[in-house]
Motif scaffolding. Sequence first.
Motif, PDB file in Angstrom:
ATOM      1  N   ASN A   1       0.833  -1.197   0.000  1.00  0.00           N
ATOM      2  CA  ASN A   1       0.000   0.000   0.000  1.00  0.00           C
ATOM      3  C   ASN A   1       0.875   1.258   0.000  1.00  0.00           C
TER       4      ASN A   1
ATOM      5  N   PHE B   1       0.067   4.396   0.425  1.00  0.00           N
ATOM      6  CA  PHE B   1      -0.209   5.333   1.527  1.00  0.00           C
ATOM      7  C   PHE B   1       0.565   4.928   2.789  1.00  0.00           C
TER       8      PHE B   1
ATOM      9  N   MET C   1       2.799  10.663  -5.062  1.00  0.00           N
ATOM     10  CA  MET C   1       2.114   9.366  -5.080  1.00  0.00           C
ATOM     11  C   MET C   1       0.686   9.505  -5.594  1.00  0.00           C
ATOM     12  N   GLN C   2       0.376  10.626  -6.256  1.00  0.00           N
ATOM     13  CA  GLN C   2      -1.020  10.945  -6.544  1.00  0.00           C
ATOM     14  C   GLN C   2      -1.648  10.149  -7.684  1.00  0.00           C
ATOM     15  N   THR C   3      -0.856   9.280  -8.324  1.00  0.00           N
ATOM     16  CA  THR C   3      -1.436   8.412  -9.350  1.00  0.00           C
ATOM     17  C   THR C   3      -1.323   6.936  -8.958  1.00  0.00           C
ATOM     18  N   THR C   4      -1.302   6.695  -7.665  1.00  0.00           N
ATOM     19  CA  THR C   4      -1.387   5.331  -7.140  1.00  0.00           C
ATOM     20  C   THR C   4      -2.792   4.774  -7.357  1.00  0.00           C
ATOM     21  N   ASN C   5      -2.900   3.446  -7.359  1.00  0.00           N
ATOM     22  CA  ASN C   5      -4.207   2.778  -7.408  1.00  0.00           C
ATOM     23  C   ASN C   5      -4.694   2.382  -6.014  1.00  0.00           C
ATOM     24  N   ASP C   6      -3.912   2.674  -4.995  1.00  0.00           N
ATOM     25  CA  ASP C   6      -4.191   2.099  -3.672  1.00  0.00           C
ATOM     26  C   ASP C   6      -5.251   2.864  -2.899  1.00  0.00           C
ATOM     27  N   MET C   7      -5.792   2.170  -1.899  1.00  0.00           N
ATOM     28  CA  MET C   7      -6.773   2.796  -1.009  1.00  0.00           C
ATOM     29  C   MET C   7      -6.066   3.620   0.058  1.00  0.00           C
ATOM     30  N   PRO C   8      -6.663   4.766   0.432  1.00  0.00           N
ATOM     31  CA  PRO C   8      -6.038   5.646   1.427  1.00  0.00           C
ATOM     32  C   PRO C   8      -6.254   5.138   2.854  1.00  0.00           C
TER      33      PRO C   8
ATOM     34  N   ASN D   1       1.874   5.356 -13.013  1.00  0.00           N
ATOM     35  CA  ASN D   1       0.752   4.527 -12.632  1.00  0.00           C
ATOM     36  C   ASN D   1       1.141   3.069 -12.893  1.00  0.00           C
TER      37      ASN D   1
ATOM     38  N   HIS E   1       0.874  -1.140 -12.606  1.00  0.00           N
ATOM     39  CA  HIS E   1      -0.252  -2.052 -12.871  1.00  0.00           C
ATOM     40  C   HIS E   1      -1.245  -1.390 -13.827  1.00  0.00           C
TER      41      HIS E   1
END
Lengths: 235, 235
Positions: free
Chosen positions: B91, B93, B132-139, B157, B159
């Motif tokens: 993750n 975040f 990290m603003q183009t991550t796919n992860d949950m905050p 980005n 994956h």
Amino acid sequence: MKNILIASTSTLANEEFLEYLLPELEHHFHNCTTILFIPYARPGGISHDDYTAKVAMAFAKINKKVKGIHEFEDVTFALKNAEGIFTGGGNTFVLVSQLHKKGLMTTLSEVIKNGTPYLGTSAGSNICGLTMQTTNDMPIVYPPSFQTLGVIPFNLNPHYLDPDLNSNHMGETRETRIKEFHAYNTVPVLGLREGSWLDVKGEKITLKGNLNARVFKQNQVPEELEAESDLSSLK
Amino acid sequence: MKNILIASTSTLANEEFLEYLLPELEHHFHNCTTILFIPYARPGGISHDDYTAKVAMAFAKINKKVKGIHEFEDVTFALKNAEGIFTGGGNTFVLVSQLHKKGLMTTLSEVIKNGTPYLGTSAGSNICGLTMQTTNDMPIVYPPSFQTLGVIPFNLNPHYLDPDLNSNHMGETRETRIKEFHAYNTVPVLGLREGSWLDVKGEKITLKGNLNARVFKQNQVPEELEAESDLSSLK
């Protein structure tokens, strides 16, 4: 008494914006002439005016007027005097940033708790939970806080998606992501599939639509709940 | 001189952890006896020890030892004296929160810029960009900042997933999310598909693997770049 509709999505595939919810909304907002719309989530970066116009077109079908909160000089006054409120989807980070920066999170929570009829879809539903930490959205802006309205005592994952068992993609499934949330947080999470919504009347929370919803609790096996289930004890 | 591998994913479908990258890693880390591993992203909430043990098993195949940064009392010292560094996925975040809270973001950026060989996968790749603003992860946790290492002059980005044209799901596609990012940010974004990686040698950035990557720039039509493309001018 709280009077809230919390929908997974605004739009179903091959349908118009809000189409599947209109019969429900006619009933939900039956005492309202004008709906106050909160356009801050701005899907795809659409302008507040354009987003409000799109919402007005949908509500015109049930003879409701729509006014965007951005049209008011005093946004707190607008919330306190609204007959009914709708917060649309888009990006939850943008929405939550705007609500905190304009000092509206507490006021919005208060007016909803005091009974102003509220509709949320997608990001506008996400903010009904305790925090926005189970959103699917990209963190495209940095909000002052992840805290949200807390008008229901758990978190939501709108647009809930079951794992695609045929996929070779190695990115995390939605269920994996929610389990990761529970490595750090105790708040239950409701995965709300598209076409489902929650009906909140006072402290009573009922799952509506035709689909099951999936409940995630820390250190427990996820559970499927059928439509019409009572979620009042989930916390 | 910077010497970095930035991979979309640690693992391809039906393969072992890091398997497809091992020939590359043998070369990349050829001067290293021991790799310093940063396990902070903790996929699925796995412990730092368990994650480090998993990584050690993979690196044993190319005769490298692995030591977790959490085993050091002085983590800054550990970074400054590392022969080679690997930050694993999980993750973003959680990873970014830990790096900021332990005061390691600047030091890690410095040692990479000074030439310590670095490998990132997934979240560990995400942090190589400006934010990290183009991550796919949950905050799932609230980081003190979204700023990251900035060892490449654009965002990633990992994956990256093409839209599923047969899907009825109304959640945003990856491309829609990245376009929303560009409603608020000017930084270019590279969508890196699973099986692709970037090879950074000094200021030269080359796309590796067999797949195209997708470049997103503000107010421009996205562009597909072939493997072996030179990305040095993307900023």
